[in-house]
Design a protein around this motif. Structure first.
Motif, PDB file in Angstrom:
ATOM      1  N   ALA A 130       0.921  -1.070  -0.232  1.00 53.75           N
ATOM      2  CA  ALA A 130       0.038   0.044   0.140  1.00 53.75           C
ATOM      3  C   ALA A 130       0.994   1.333  -0.113  1.00 53.75           C
ATOM      4  O   ALA A 130       0.240   2.432  -0.269  1.00 53.75           O
ATOM      5  N   ILE A 158      -3.681  -6.582   3.474  1.00 55.34           N
ATOM      6  CA  ILE A 158      -3.028  -5.253   3.048  1.00 55.34           C
ATOM      7  C   ILE A 158      -1.528  -5.516   3.312  1.00 55.34           C
ATOM      8  O   ILE A 158      -1.283  -6.418   4.018  1.00 55.34           O
ATOM      9  N   TYR A 192      -6.387   1.662   4.685  1.00 54.42           N
ATOM     10  CA  TYR A 192      -7.124   0.610   4.004  1.00 54.42           C
ATOM     11  C   TYR A 192      -7.684  -0.551   4.875  1.00 54.42           C
ATOM     12  O   TYR A 192      -8.747  -1.193   4.396  1.00 54.42           O
TER      13      TYR A 192
END
Length: 483
Positions: A130, A158, A192
């Motif tokens: 990310a 993630i 996220y």
């Protein structure tokens, strides 16, 4: 050795289901999801056949398994690092074992962006990260997360990588990061996780930040995460912070992390447990053993070079490397950084060519500079007190055959360095690895010279010349607490 017998599938016969319920303590409506995790494998493919056997035994008991990796897949094994292309063997092994999802480690960038892009395209498992933002055409844009399904469950993954070691970048050579930005991994993870929470039954962070930074995140923003599968600091971690399980398996495929998540009939998490299972408990899988044997049939790398008359521990290797770069560059003093010594030791006896590239896999070169003791003192204190790259701080980092003492206060902060054998006003020629020269803070010097001498090849040549080397495992540095 059957270590996964209690993790049986819910889609078997009624008789076997009864056994499943007996071992797992589940009702028929409950589900158990297993995460098998690795991190910091560093291309130690000699251990991969045991990993493959462990994964196979788990998959034989249930199809509710997800295999993950938290980064640093290569750099550390000559048979992998010097393959064509570099890193190919570990990716081929991971593809065959059907890894599901992974994130990047800092060492994924060691050979540059174009190489990493090639490895990502070669990977048949999903890579997520990310906090990597690319403005280059050689490095593909990465998804910050992926959602996977198992048995009616939705799991969000993630990925994040450290940016703490080098002025907003991971540890590594600055030229590897041109055109790439690394945003705050903790902020991206929290962002996220909040996005995934409404969509998923479980939110998992695959992190290459290090357990200290993972803990910071969970102290601040634990609310949307269920599990952290970590890496980077090469330690074994199994703890809960604000109701979120934080894990790490150590390094080099010595163990596999096994996280068991039980869900109730409404797909709500009922319990999470974790253990690290030593891979020494398993016999090597014959298929993978054959593959690894073929990768390691390299005449150049297997050629015998010389002999260590006794075992060298990591301090002994650091001493050897520091003194060797000093001698090779005709310097007065040599320093070698502990993190650049990539083996924990070398046993006494014959040594083959591959060991030299395992010991120093980065292609590090020697730089010489002129420094006075006050400038060396400043360099050592800055490194000891480094609050950005904590992985390398509060320890002896710069090893040398030149004795010195680091003086610390009651809070373990360096306040002085004493060199008993150096003259205060004299200028010394100092040999450094180029990683130290390019990345360490508070370096003050004059007359830098890029010697072009590559450390691993220099060590290889010198061993071929002397034939036998007796290691010096005596620490020439120590930390003294100020009274």
């Amino acid at each position: 050795m059957k270590r996964f017998v209690s993790v049986l599938t819910a889609s078997v016969s009624v008789a076997v289901l009864a056994v499943t319920m007996l071992f797992a303590g589940c009702t028929p409506a409950e589900k158990t999801l297993i995460f098998l995790s690795t991190n910091d494998m560093h291309a130690k493919i000699q251990h991969f056949p045991r990993l493959a056997e462990a994964v196979k035994e788990c998959r034989d008991t249930t199809d509710m398994v997800i295999l993950t990796d938290a980064g640093d897949r290569w750099t550390g094994n000559a048979y992998v690092d010097m393959a064509d292309p570099s890193g190919r063997p570990i990716i081929e092994l991971m593809n065959r074992l059907k890894f599901d999802v992974a994130t990047l480690g800092n060492h994924e960038f060691d050979h540059g962006q174009a190489h990493l892009g090639k490895m990502l395209r070669m990977s048949e498992f999903k890579n997520v990260c990310a906090n990597v933002k690319s403005d280059t055409c050689t490095f593909p844009k990465m998804d910050p997360y992926v959602i996977m399904e198992r048995g009616g469950l939705k799991i969000g993954f993630i990925g994040v990588v450290t940016n703490y070691e080098n002025n907003g970048y991971p540890a590594g050579n600055p030229e590897s990061f041109v055109g790439i930005r690394f945003t705050d991994p903790q902020a991206e993870a929290a962002k996220y996780a909040a996005e995934l929470r409404p969509q998923c039954d479980l939110v998992v962070l695959i992190s290459h930040m290090g357990d200290d930074r993972d803990a910071e995140l969970l102290e601040k923003h634990p609310e949307n995460m269920d599990l952290v599968l970590g890496g980077h600091t090469h330690v074994e971690v199994n703890k809960v912070i604000n109701n979120v399980l934080l894990t790490q398996t150590g390094k080099y495929m010595r163990g596999i992390g096994v996280t068991k998540v039980r869900f109730d009939k409404d797909n709500k998490v009922k319990s999470i447990s974790y253990e690290i299972i030593p891979l020494s408990d398993y016999e090597p899988d014959p298929e993978y053993a054959k593959m690894v044997g073929e990768y390691m049939q390299n005449e150049e790398l297997n050629r015998p070079v010389g002999t260590f008359s006794a075992k060298a521990d990591k301090v002994g290797l650091a001493n050897w490397m520091a003194e060797s770069i000093r001698e090779a560059s005709k310097a007065d003093i040599g320093f070698y950084h502990y993190g650049g010594v990539r083996l924990d030791g070398i046993a006494g006896g014959g040594i083959g060519t591959a060991k030299f590239f395992d010991l120093e896999p980065f292609g590090t070169k020697i730089v010489t500079v002129e420094m006075k003791p006050a400038q060396m003192r400043k360099m050592i204190i800055a490194k000891y007190n480094d609050e950005e790259n904590r992985k390398e701080a509060h320890r002896i980092d710069l090893y040398s055959m030149t004795d010195y003492e680091i003086i610390t206060d009651g809070n373990d902060m360096a306040v002085d360095v004493r060199f008993p054998d150096l003259k205060k006003r004299k200028k010394y020629t100092v040999a450094l690895p180029d990683y130290v020269f390019k990345n360490y803070k508070e370096l003050e010097y004059k007359n830098p010279v890029q010697t072009g001498i590559q450390v691993n090849r220099m060590l290889l040549k010198r061993m071929g010349e002397v034939k036998t080397y007796t290691p010096d495992n005596t620490p020439h540095q120590k930390v003294v607490v100020k009274k």
